[in-house]
Design an enzyme around this catalytic site. Structure first.
Site, short mmCIF file in Angstrom:
data_model
loop_
_atom_site.label_atom_id
_atom_site.label_comp_id
_atom_site.label_asym_id
_atom_site.label_seq_id
_atom_site.Cartn_x
_atom_site.Cartn_y
_atom_site.Cartn_z
N HIS A 276 -42.36 -57.90 -2.48
CA HIS A 276 -41.74 -59.13 -3.30
C HIS A 276 -40.43 -60.17 -2.59
O HIS A 276 -40.17 -61.12 -2.95
CB HIS A 276 -41.56 -59.25 -4.81
N ASP B 33 -51.52 -53.76 -3.10
CA ASP B 33 -50.45 -53.44 -4.11
C ASP B 33 -51.78 -54.71 -5.00
O ASP B 33 -51.50 -55.50 -4.67
CB ASP B 33 -49.60 -53.77 -3.96
N HIS C 44 -50.28 -56.68 -6.80
CA HIS C 44 -49.57 -57.70 -7.43
C HIS C 44 -49.65 -58.15 -6.13
O HIS C 44 -49.72 -58.00 -4.88
CB HIS C 44 -47.70 -57.78 -7.66
N ASP D 137 -50.65 -50.12 -8.08
CA ASP D 137 -50.63 -50.30 -9.52
C ASP D 137 -51.52 -50.76 -9.73
O ASP D 137 -51.46 -50.86 -10.75
CB ASP D 137 -49.14 -51.57 -9.56
ZN LIG Z 1 -46.79 -54.51 -7.22
#
Ligand SMILES: [Zn+2]
Ligand SMILES: [Zn+2]
Length: 408
Positions: A149, A185, A187, A274
C-alpha cells in the site's frame, strides 16, 4: 517431504542439480512493530519462522537463508520521494505525526525505529530480486515483505516503504524489460499499481476483495493502466464471501493468460493471506488449501514463462495463529521444492510453542486436503457474482492483449 516435480529446463538457480531458493530472514525484522493492539503484530512472522524451523525446512539443502540489514536511502528512494524518506526519519525522531504523508495515523502510528524497520524490509526484497536476477538462486522469499500500500510519498495501510515495488524496480534497473507483479492479498495492491501505472515494463495483477467493500477502495476492473501502459494494470475485484474454490477459479481465469501474453523475465508475487475466512480485517473466505494451491500455481508459472525467476513476498494476514504461519511456511517449502503435503500433521513442538506464546490452541493439521475448484473453461454462469467479476476484468483487459474475454 517429497521432491517436487523437476522444474522446466532452462531454469536459473541450479546448484548441485537442485533448484535453490533463498529465504531472507533476520530476527531484526520483528522490529517492524506499530505497538500493542495493532493488527500487524510481529508474532505473525515469529510464529511463521518457528514453524519453518520445526518443519526442518532450514536444513533443506535446496534452501539457503540470508541475513539482511536496512537498505540505504538511495535504495529506498528508487521508489520513494526523498522528501518522504526524510519525513519518515523526522517523525521517528520527534514522535510527531505527519498525516499528510500518512504518518501517525491509526493505521500507521509513528514508532522510533520505523525508518530502519521499513528499510530492512526493502533491503530483503531487493536482495531477493538481485539473487534471482543474477541466477545465483531460482527463487527468493521475504515473508516480512509485501508492503503493497505504501505510495511514493506516503505511508498507507500498515505499509511504510513499498518493498514490493522496490524489488520490481531493482529488476528493471538490473536490465529486465518486463516484470510481472501478482498480488494475492485480500486488499488491492494500490501502491505498487500506482508506482508503475504508466510503466509498460511492469504488469501488475491484483486479485482482491471489491474496493467498494474494503480498504483501500480502489482496484476496479476498468482500471487498466496509464495511457502509455494500457492493459498492464489488471484488477479482479471479488465480492465479499468469495470462497477458495471460486477464488482459484478467478485466478485461473485471468492470471496465467495475461502473464503469458506479457512474457515477463521475472515474477514478483505478494502472498498476503488475509483472504482467509478467519481473518479479522476482510470478508473473503479463502482456505489455507486454496492459498497453498495459488502459491504452487505462481511457482509453476515462473518456471513456465520466466526461467524460474520468482520473488515471493508476504503481505497482509491477521489470523496470526491458524492462518499466517501455515500459509507462509507452505510458501517457503514450495519455493524450496519441498512442498508440504496437504493435511500434514503440524509439529507438536511448534503447537506447544504457540500455546505457550499465545494461549491459543493452534490447528493440528495443515489444511484439510487439495482445494477443489472449477476451471473457467467449464462455462460462464451469469447468476454467479464471482463469475460476473471475472468477466468484467476479462472484458476490460483481455482485448488489450489480443485475447478473447469470452473464450478460455
Ligand atoms: Zn491485506
Ligand atoms: Zn522452482
Amino acid at each position: 517431504m517429497t521432491d517436487h516435480a523437476a522444474p522446466a529446463c532452462h531454469a536459473v538457480g541450479y546448484r548441485d542439480g537442485m533448484c535453490v531458493a533463498r529465504l531472507l530472514w533476520s530476527p531484526e525484522l520483528l522490529r517492524y512493530d506499530f505497538g500493542p493492539g495493532h493488527p500487524m503484530a510481529p508474532a505473525r512472522l515469529d510464529l511463521t519462522m518457528r514453524l519453518v524451523a520445526e518443519l526442518g525446512l532450514l536444513e533443506a539443502p535446496s534452501l539457503e537463508v540470508g541475513d539482511v540489514d536496512p537498505a540505504d536511502d538511495a535504495v529506498v528512494q528508487t521508489v520513494h520521494d526523498p522528501e518522504y524518506v526524510a519525513a519518515v526519519r523526522r517523525a521517528a525522531t520527534t514522535g510527531q505525526s505527519d498525516p499528510a504523508r500518512g504518518l501517525g495515523t491509526e493505521d500507521d502510528p509513528v514508532f522510533a525505529t520505523m525508518h530502519e524497520a521499513g528499510a530492512r524490509l526493502v533491503a530483503a526484497s531487493v536482495d531477493a530480486a538481485e539473487s534471482v536476477w543474477s541466477g545465483r538462486v531460482a527463487h527468493a522469499v521475504n515473508v516480512a515483505g509485501g508492503m503493497h500500500h505504501a505510495r511514493r510519498g506516503a505511508a498507507s495501510g500498515f505499509c511504510i516503504y513499498n518493498d514490493a515495488a522496490a524489488a520490481v524496480q531493482r529488476l528493471l534497473d538490473l536490465g529486465a524489460d518486463r516484470v510481472a507483479y501478482v498480488d494475492l492479498d485480500a486488499h488491492h495492491g494500490d501502491g505498487v499499481e500506482s508506482i508503475f501505472w504508466d510503466d509498460p515494463r511492469v504488469l501488475t495483477v491484483s486479485v482482491h476483495q471489491d474496493g467498494h467493500t474494503l480498504f483501500p477502495g480502489t482496484g476496479n476492473p476498468a482500471d487498466i493502466g496509464g495511457t502509455a501502459a494500457q492493459g498492464t494494470a489488471v484488477n479482479v475485484a471479488l465480492p465479499p464471501r468469495t470462497d477458495g474454490g471460486r477464488w482459484l477459479r478467478a485466478l485461473d481465469a485471468v492470471v496465467p493468460a495475461v502473464v503469458r501474453e506479457f512474457g515477463p523475465q521475472a515474477i514478483v508475487s505478494q502472498h498476503g493471506c488475509d483472504a482467509h475466512g478467519n481473518d479479522p480485517l476482510t470478508d473473503l473466505d479463502v482456505s489455507v488449501d486454496a492459498q497453498r494451491t495459488a502459491a504452487r500455481w505462481v511457482h509453476d508459472l515462473a518456471h513456465e514463462v520466466a526461467r524460474g525467476r520468482w520473488v515471493a513476498l508476504g503481505g497482509g494476514g491477521y489470523a496470526v495463529v491458524d492462518v499466517v504461519p501455515l500459509v507462509w511456511a507452505s510458501l517457503v517449502a514450495e519455493a524450496a521444492h519441498v512442498p508440504l503435503p496437504p493435511g500434514l500433521q503440524l509439529p507438536a513442538a511448534w503447537r506447544h510453542e504457540v500455546e505457550e506464546l499465545s494461549g491459543l490452541d493452534p490447528a493440528e493439521r495443515l489444511g484439510t486436503g487439495e482445494a477443489e475448484w472449477r476451471p473457467w473453461s467449464d462455462g460462464y454462469d451469469p447468476s454467479d457474482d464471482v463469475d460476473r467479476a471475472i468477466l468484467a476484468t476479462r472484458r476490460h483487459v483481455f482485448p488489450t492483449w489480443g485475447l478473447d474475454p469470452y473464450r478460455d
